[in-house]
Scaffold this motif. Structure first.
Motif, PDB file in Angstrom:
ATOM      1  N   ALA A   1     -27.236  -1.762  22.063  1.00 53.85           N
ATOM      2  CA  ALA A   1     -28.514  -2.333  21.608  1.00 53.85           C
ATOM      3  C   ALA A   1     -28.543  -3.856  21.694  1.00 53.85           C
TER       4      ALA A   1
ATOM      5  N   GLU B   1     -32.129  -9.964  23.001  1.00 54.25           N
ATOM      6  CA  GLU B   1     -32.809 -11.204  23.427  1.00 54.25           C
ATOM      7  C   GLU B   1     -34.126 -10.937  24.142  1.00 54.25           C
TER       8      GLU B   1
ATOM      9  N   ARG C   1     -29.039  -1.239  14.383  1.00 61.05           N
ATOM     10  CA  ARG C   1     -28.899  -1.446  12.943  1.00 61.05           C
ATOM     11  C   ARG C   1     -29.977  -2.392  12.438  1.00 61.05           C
TER      12      ARG C   1
ATOM     13  N   TYR D   1     -40.345   5.983  15.780  1.00 61.40           N
ATOM     14  CA  TYR D   1     -40.184   5.903  17.243  1.00 61.40           C
ATOM     15  C   TYR D   1     -41.396   5.260  17.905  1.00 61.40           C
TER      16      TYR D   1
ATOM     17  N   ARG E   1     -40.845   1.636  17.527  1.00 57.24           N
ATOM     18  CA  ARG E   1     -39.811   1.146  18.471  1.00 57.24           C
ATOM     19  C   ARG E   1     -40.336   1.157  19.911  1.00 57.24           C
TER      20      ARG E   1
ATOM     21  N   GLN F   1     -26.298   3.008  26.214  1.00 58.40           N
ATOM     22  CA  GLN F   1     -26.560   3.781  24.995  1.00 58.40           C
ATOM     23  C   GLN F   1     -28.014   3.589  24.576  1.00 58.40           C
TER      24      GLN F   1
ATOM     25  N   HIS G   1     -28.000   8.338  25.667  1.00 54.09           N
ATOM     26  CA  HIS G   1     -28.693   8.776  24.457  1.00 54.09           C
ATOM     27  C   HIS G   1     -30.178   9.014  24.681  1.00 54.09           C
TER      28      HIS G   1
ATOM     29  N   VAL H   1     -31.159  11.468  22.096  1.00 53.67           N
ATOM     30  CA  VAL H   1     -30.081  12.305  21.542  1.00 53.67           C
ATOM     31  C   VAL H   1     -29.869  11.879  20.102  1.00 53.67           C
TER      32      VAL H   1
ATOM     33  N   GLY I   1     -25.552  14.283  15.748  1.00 60.61           N
ATOM     34  CA  GLY I   1     -25.336  15.726  15.558  1.00 60.61           C
ATOM     35  C   GLY I   1     -25.774  16.533  16.760  1.00 60.61           C
ATOM     36  N   GLU I   2     -26.458  15.874  17.743  1.00 56.39           N
ATOM     37  CA  GLU I   2     -26.838  16.563  18.988  1.00 56.39           C
ATOM     38  C   GLU I   2     -25.846  16.183  20.090  1.00 56.39           C
TER      39      GLU I   2
ATOM     40  N   THR J   1     -22.475  -3.897  22.122  1.00 53.10           N
ATOM     41  CA  THR J   1     -22.343  -2.686  21.325  1.00 53.10           C
ATOM     42  C   THR J   1     -21.303  -2.882  20.235  1.00 53.10           C
ATOM     43  N   SER J   2     -21.583  -2.264  19.080  1.00 50.83           N
ATOM     44  CA  SER J   2     -20.627  -2.377  17.968  1.00 50.83           C
ATOM     45  C   SER J   2     -19.488  -1.373  18.149  1.00 50.83           C
TER      46      SER J   2
ATOM     47  N   TYR K   1     -19.790   7.675  18.828  1.00 48.09           N
ATOM     48  CA  TYR K   1     -19.030   8.529  19.749  1.00 48.09           C
ATOM     49  C   TYR K   1     -19.918   9.647  20.265  1.00 48.09           C
TER      50      TYR K   1
ATOM     51  N   ASN L   1     -19.908 -10.049  23.458  1.00 50.99           N
ATOM     52  CA  ASN L   1     -20.520  -9.835  22.148  1.00 50.99           C
ATOM     53  C   ASN L   1     -20.376 -11.128  21.357  1.00 50.99           C
TER      54      ASN L   1
ATOM     55  N   ALA M   1     -25.635 -11.547  25.712  1.00 53.74           N
ATOM     56  CA  ALA M   1     -25.876 -10.948  27.029  1.00 53.74           C
ATOM     57  C   ALA M   1     -26.590 -11.922  27.951  1.00 53.74           C
TER      58      ALA M   1
HETATM   59  C1  BV8 Z   1     -22.183  14.324  19.392  1.00 56.00           C
HETATM   60  C2  BV8 Z   1     -30.479   7.654  20.165  1.00 56.00           C
HETATM   61  C3  BV8 Z   1     -21.319  16.532  19.494  1.00 56.00           C
HETATM   62  C4  BV8 Z   1     -31.385   7.755  18.972  1.00 56.00           C
HETATM   63  C5  BV8 Z   1     -28.218   7.253  19.290  1.00 56.00           C
HETATM   64  C6  BV8 Z   1     -16.378  11.772  17.486  1.00 56.00           C
HETATM   65  C7  BV8 Z   1     -16.738  12.522  18.600  1.00 56.00           C
HETATM   66  C8  BV8 Z   1     -18.029  13.005  18.717  1.00 56.00           C
HETATM   67  C9  BV8 Z   1     -18.987  12.761  17.721  1.00 56.00           C
HETATM   68  C10 BV8 Z   1     -18.629  12.018  16.617  1.00 56.00           C
HETATM   69  C11 BV8 Z   1     -17.333  11.530  16.508  1.00 56.00           C
HETATM   70  N1  BV8 Z   1     -17.279  10.833  15.332  1.00 56.00           N
HETATM   71  C12 BV8 Z   1     -18.497  10.850  14.737  1.00 56.00           C
HETATM   72  C13 BV8 Z   1     -19.333  11.596  15.478  1.00 56.00           C
HETATM   73  C14 BV8 Z   1     -20.731  11.866  15.147  1.00 56.00           C
HETATM   74  C15 BV8 Z   1     -21.705  10.837  15.699  1.00 56.00           C
HETATM   75  C16 BV8 Z   1     -21.207   9.420  15.557  1.00 56.00           C
HETATM   76  O1  BV8 Z   1     -20.686   8.837  16.498  1.00 56.00           O
HETATM   77  N2  BV8 Z   1     -21.394   8.842  14.377  1.00 56.00           N
HETATM   78  C17 BV8 Z   1     -21.007   7.452  14.170  1.00 56.00           C
HETATM   79  C18 BV8 Z   1     -22.080   6.719  13.388  1.00 56.00           C
HETATM   80  C19 BV8 Z   1     -19.663   7.460  13.461  1.00 56.00           C
HETATM   81  N3  BV8 Z   1     -21.971  11.107  17.096  1.00 56.00           N
HETATM   82  C20 BV8 Z   1     -22.920  12.023  17.403  1.00 56.00           C
HETATM   83  O2  BV8 Z   1     -23.536  12.672  16.578  1.00 56.00           O
HETATM   84  C21 BV8 Z   1     -23.210  12.206  18.885  1.00 56.00           C
HETATM   85  N4  BV8 Z   1     -23.276  13.609  19.169  1.00 56.00           N
HETATM   86  O3  BV8 Z   1     -21.097  13.859  19.368  1.00 56.00           O
HETATM   87  O4  BV8 Z   1     -22.423  15.660  19.661  1.00 56.00           O
HETATM   88  C22 BV8 Z   1     -21.487  17.056  18.104  1.00 56.00           C
HETATM   89  C23 BV8 Z   1     -22.442  18.024  17.925  1.00 56.00           C
HETATM   90  C24 BV8 Z   1     -22.578  18.576  16.630  1.00 56.00           C
HETATM   91  C25 BV8 Z   1     -21.794  18.122  15.564  1.00 56.00           C
HETATM   92  C26 BV8 Z   1     -20.866  17.081  15.774  1.00 56.00           C
HETATM   93  C27 BV8 Z   1     -20.704  16.539  17.048  1.00 56.00           C
HETATM   94  C28 BV8 Z   1     -24.585  11.653  19.242  1.00 56.00           C
HETATM   95  C29 BV8 Z   1     -24.599  10.148  19.135  1.00 56.00           C
HETATM   96  C30 BV8 Z   1     -25.940   9.594  19.699  1.00 56.00           C
HETATM   97  C31 BV8 Z   1     -26.829   9.135  18.550  1.00 56.00           C
HETATM   98  N5  BV8 Z   1     -28.050   8.535  19.088  1.00 56.00           N
HETATM   99  N6  BV8 Z   1     -29.341   6.779  19.860  1.00 56.00           N
HETATM  100  C32 BV8 Z   1     -32.092   6.458  18.695  1.00 56.00           C
HETATM  101  O5  BV8 Z   1     -31.875   5.436  19.373  1.00 56.00           O
HETATM  102  O6  BV8 Z   1     -32.933   6.484  17.763  1.00 56.00           O
HETATM  103  S1  BV8 Z   1     -26.988   6.169  18.930  1.00 56.00           S
HETATM  104  C33 BV8 Z   1     -27.612   4.632  18.563  1.00 56.00           C
HETATM  105  O7  BV8 Z   1     -26.480   3.840  18.193  1.00 56.00           O
HETATM  106  C34 BV8 Z   1     -28.245   3.869  19.721  1.00 56.00           C
HETATM  107  O8  BV8 Z   1     -28.244   4.547  20.944  1.00 56.00           O
HETATM  108  C35 BV8 Z   1     -27.339   2.644  19.854  1.00 56.00           C
HETATM  109  O9  BV8 Z   1     -27.237   2.137  21.115  1.00 56.00           O
HETATM  110  C36 BV8 Z   1     -26.074   3.266  19.433  1.00 56.00           C
HETATM  111  C37 BV8 Z   1     -24.878   2.451  19.206  1.00 56.00           C
HETATM  112  O10 BV8 Z   1     -25.201   1.315  18.475  1.00 56.00           O
HETATM  113  P1  BV8 Z   1     -25.100  -0.089  19.262  1.00 56.00           P
HETATM  114  O11 BV8 Z   1     -25.763   0.054  20.585  1.00 56.00           O
HETATM  115  O12 BV8 Z   1     -23.685  -0.518  19.262  1.00 56.00           O
HETATM  116  O13 BV8 Z   1     -26.018  -1.000  18.379  1.00 56.00           O
HETATM  117  P2  BV8 Z   1     -25.618  -1.725  17.013  1.00 56.00           P
HETATM  118  O14 BV8 Z   1     -26.899  -2.181  16.399  1.00 56.00           O
HETATM  119  O15 BV8 Z   1     -24.655  -0.871  16.236  1.00 56.00           O
HETATM  120  O16 BV8 Z   1     -24.751  -2.991  17.488  1.00 56.00           O
HETATM  121  C38 BV8 Z   1     -25.345  -4.011  18.251  1.00 56.00           C
HETATM  122  C39 BV8 Z   1     -24.222  -4.861  18.777  1.00 56.00           C
HETATM  123  O17 BV8 Z   1     -24.772  -5.864  19.640  1.00 56.00           O
HETATM  124  C40 BV8 Z   1     -23.447  -5.598  17.702  1.00 56.00           C
HETATM  125  O18 BV8 Z   1     -22.048  -5.523  17.976  1.00 56.00           O
HETATM  126  C41 BV8 Z   1     -23.921  -7.056  17.825  1.00 56.00           C
HETATM  127  O19 BV8 Z   1     -22.892  -7.975  17.504  1.00 56.00           O
HETATM  128  C42 BV8 Z   1     -24.236  -7.127  19.293  1.00 56.00           C
HETATM  129  N7  BV8 Z   1     -25.272  -8.102  19.655  1.00 56.00           N
HETATM  130  C43 BV8 Z   1     -26.328  -8.523  18.905  1.00 56.00           C
HETATM  131  N8  BV8 Z   1     -27.061  -9.403  19.628  1.00 56.00           N
HETATM  132  C44 BV8 Z   1     -26.471  -9.517  20.859  1.00 56.00           C
HETATM  133  C45 BV8 Z   1     -25.335  -8.687  20.875  1.00 56.00           C
HETATM  134  N9  BV8 Z   1     -24.535  -8.585  21.958  1.00 56.00           N
HETATM  135  C46 BV8 Z   1     -24.862  -9.311  23.036  1.00 56.00           C
HETATM  136  N10 BV8 Z   1     -25.944 -10.119  23.097  1.00 56.00           N
HETATM  137  C47 BV8 Z   1     -26.759 -10.252  22.027  1.00 56.00           C
HETATM  138  N11 BV8 Z   1     -27.829 -11.073  22.089  1.00 56.00           N
END
Ligand code: BV8
Ligand code: ZN
Length: 252
Positions: free
Chosen positions: A27, A32, A39, A71, A74, A105, A123, A171, A174-175, A200-201, A205, A225, A243
């Motif tokens: 994200a 920018e 988040r 949505y 967004r 992502q 996703h 996605v 949980g999907e 990405t943070s 997964y 980052n 970025a």
């Molecule tokens: C699944 C769509 C199987 C929706 C999104 C291990 C293995 C598998 C699954 C898991 C696992 N552990 C936990 C899980 C479950 C879960 C998960 O990962 N939970 C996390 C929170 C622990 N995963 C799932 O559920 C996945 N499914 O595995 O299926 C399954 C099936 C059934 C039961 C169990 C498992 C599905 C995950 C997909 C979720 N959907 N998006 C929507 O967008 O509304 S994810 C969502 O978070 C977005 O896509 C986003 O891209 C993504 C990740 O976040 P980031 O992109 O990193 O964004 P964030 O805000 O966090 O960070 C921004 C970063 O940018 C920061 O670091 C910041 O410093 C930096 N930044 C800021 N400004 C700038 C910058 N960098 C550069 N330039 C800048 N200017």
């Protein structure tokens, strides 16, 4: 925003000789352009919600118009946004590099609007909507969604074929990720010479596994980052910058 740290010369050289490059965006890649990070997508009307609880099938089942309203908000932010210099640098790279795969992502279309064509959306996409019941695609109106008057809830549209409720084509937590996207992303990670993670943070997964697949395959890993992330130790180069600052410098 502080100036980005200088790019190590050795990195520029390895980029010039790379034949297969993967760029993995989160994200922060869109920040920018004015698209709130995942988040941060809970500011204003949404600030008291938790993304991981709102972006779930259960939340949509429980309160479809609240989730659909989020949505639509967004999608409005995305359609008002423009690609920035970092997106354009990647589009230029695709025209020059032997092979560039963008693995994102993000659910916005900024990479494509900048000109990249080989983009894998792990996703899903804000522009892809479908019927919950019969999975028929639903064509969204082309105009920019209007900020919901005062409130947040917008009743989701209904499917023309079966009357089922329309859902966002993303996605949810949980999907499962679609294998037709995840498999080529995994294959590209296992075959690349250089892997660049931007914005990405590294918390979600299985997407967060992909840079480690590239590392195990011997690729040079680059992290862009402005802030440290839990996966920095796996990277050969950590560029503390944004970025729009770092990507044009890497690929000028
Ligand atoms: C699944 C769509 C199987 C929706 C999104 C291990 C293995 C598998 C699954 C898991 C696992 N552990 C936990 C899980 C479950 C879960 C998960 O990962 N939970 C996390 C929170 C622990 N995963 C799932 O559920 C996945 N499914 O595995 O299926 C399954 C099936 C059934 C039961 C169990 C498992 C599905 C995950 C997909 C979720 N959907 N998006 C929507 O967008 O509304 S994810 C969502 O978070 C977005 O896509 C986003 O891209 C993504 C990740 O976040 P980031 O992109 O990193 O964004 P964030 O805000 O966090 O960070 C921004 C970063 O940018 C920061 O670091 C910041 O410093 C930096 N930044 C800021 N400004 C700038 C910058 N960098 C550069 N330039 C800048 N200017
Ligand atoms: Zn239907």
């Amino acid at each position: 925003m502080a100036d980005a740290a200088p790019i190590p010369l050795g990195l520029i050289e390895s980029l010039r000789s790379a034949r297969r490059i993967c760029v993995f965006s989160g994200a922060g890649m869109s920040a920018e352009s004015g698209v709130p990070t995942f988040r941060d997508a809970l500011t204003g009307l949404w600030e008291r919600f938790d993304a991981e609880r709102l972006a779930t099938p259960e939340a949509f089942h429980r309160d479809p118009s609240l989730v659909w309203g989020w949505y639509e908000w967004r999608r409005m932010k995305m359609r008002l946004a423009q690609p920035h210099a970092g997106h354009r640098a990647l589009a230029g790279l695709e025209r020059r590099a032997a092979q560039l795969t963008v693995i994102t992502q993000n659910v916005d279309d900024l990479h494509e609007r900048a000109g990249n064509t080989n983009v894998l959306h792990l996703h899903g996409s804000l522009e892809a909507t479908r019927c919950v019941r019969c999975a028929a695609p639903f064509a969204l109106p082309a105009d920019i969604p209007q900020e919901p008057e005062g409130g947040r809830r917008i009743e989701p549209p209904r499917c023309a074929s079966c009357g089922g409720r329309v859902r966002p084509g993303v996605v949810w937590f949980g999907e499962s990720l679609p294998m037709p996207i995840l498999q080529p992303a995994h294959d590209a990670a296992a075959a690349c010479d250089v892997w660049i993670t931007v914005g990405t943070s590294g918390l979600v997964y299985p997407a967060a596994e992909l840079p480690l697949v590239a590392a195990r395959a011997g690729a040079t890993l680059v992290q862009i980052n402005p802030l440290p992330t839990p996966l920095d130790a796996h990277y050969d180069h950590v560029l503390s910058g944004t970025a729009a600052q770092c990507l044009p410098e890497l690929f000028a």
